[in-house]
Scaffold this motif. Structure first.
Motif, PDB file in Angstrom:
ATOM      1  N   ASP A  91       0.852  -1.187   0.000  1.00  0.00           N
ATOM      2  CA  ASP A  91       0.000   0.000   0.000  1.00  0.00           C
ATOM      3  C   ASP A  91       0.888   1.238   0.000  1.00  0.00           C
ATOM      4  N   SER A  92       0.273   2.392  -0.161  1.00  0.00           N
ATOM      5  CA  SER A  92       1.056   3.628  -0.287  1.00  0.00           C
ATOM      6  C   SER A  92       1.855   3.932   0.977  1.00  0.00           C
ATOM      7  N   ALA A  93       1.394   3.487   2.132  1.00  0.00           N
ATOM      8  CA  ALA A  93       2.116   3.742   3.380  1.00  0.00           C
ATOM      9  C   ALA A  93       3.374   2.880   3.494  1.00  0.00           C
ATOM     10  N   SER A  94       3.434   1.781   2.766  1.00  0.00           N
ATOM     11  CA  SER A  94       4.567   0.853   2.875  1.00  0.00           C
ATOM     12  C   SER A  94       5.457   0.833   1.644  1.00  0.00           C
ATOM     13  N   ASN A  95       5.262   1.760   0.721  1.00  0.00           N
ATOM     14  CA  ASN A  95       6.053   1.764  -0.515  1.00  0.00           C
ATOM     15  C   ASN A  95       7.550   1.799  -0.265  1.00  0.00           C
ATOM     16  N   GLN A  96       8.008   2.475   0.783  1.00  0.00           N
ATOM     17  CA  GLN A  96       9.434   2.577   1.048  1.00  0.00           C
ATOM     18  C   GLN A  96      10.027   1.247   1.517  1.00  0.00           C
TER      19      GLN A  96
END
Length: 196
Positions: free
Chosen positions: A115-120
């Motif tokens: 998800d966008s919160a875990s992209n890194q």
């Protein structure tokens, strides 16, 4: 920082979202039901091996986590340390049954969500590759497939899956091609490399 080798962004050359669908299905299933992921993507000719890099730098943390490699080291196929051919071959596993036996001996894991919160937490590359074995035998020159390289980290979970006991970094390289698995693909090769 200037370097002699230019640093480039990850390349993701996927056809019809085959690589993306594989990755976003594989890791959640691997965490929750390894038998299902084997039935979904692996066959009698699929291979799996793992290697451990025990010398990688560790990020110091105040968490009380297990930094030992006892769950992995006996299965490590680190070719700079394992020099005898029979020992190297014993650490390469082929077919659903052999792979499941090894996966069952490994700790329970939890990878970050997609998800966008875990992209890194993810770096994924995907490239097409020709000449893979055709499971039907119809294409004598082989068929096209994908090499999917995943860099990331995961948490190891204790009994019951509630407590985080360790954090590991990993590289996982898949070669996938046409087959009878989910979405019409199969894993030909799966290589897992682990670091602290």
């Amino acid at each position: 920082v200037k370097t002699s080798i230019p640093i480039q962004a990850a390349r993701f050359r996927d056809e019809a979202d085959i690589g993306a669908n594989f990755v976003t299905t594989f890791f959640p299933q691997y965490d929750s039901n390894r038998q299902l992921v084997l039935q979904s993507f692996y066959d009698a000719n699929s291979s799996f091996s793992l290697s451990v890099n025990t010398r990688a730098n560790r990020v110091e943390s105040s968490e009380k986590l297990d930094h030992s490699w006892s769950s992995y080291i006996k299965e490590s196929r680190n070719l700079t340390k394992i020099t005898h051919l029979p020992a190297r071959m014993l650490r390469s596993h082929r077919g659903q049954e052999a792979i499941f036996k090894k996966w069952s001996s490994l700790p329970t894991t939890r990878h970050p969500p997609f998800d966008s919160a875990s992209n890194q937490n993810w770096l994924i590359e995907c490239h097409s590759t020709p000449g893979l074995p055709d499971p039907t035998g119809a294409a004598t020159g082989g068929v096209g497939g994908l090499i999917v390289i995943v860099h990331g980290s995961f948490e190891e979970l204790g009994a019951g899956g509630a407590q985080v006991t360790a954090r590991r970094s990993f590289d996982r390289t898949f070669i996938i091609g046409p087959g009878g698995g989910l979405g019409g693909i199969r894993v030909i090769s799966d290589i897992l490399s682990l670091r602290a």
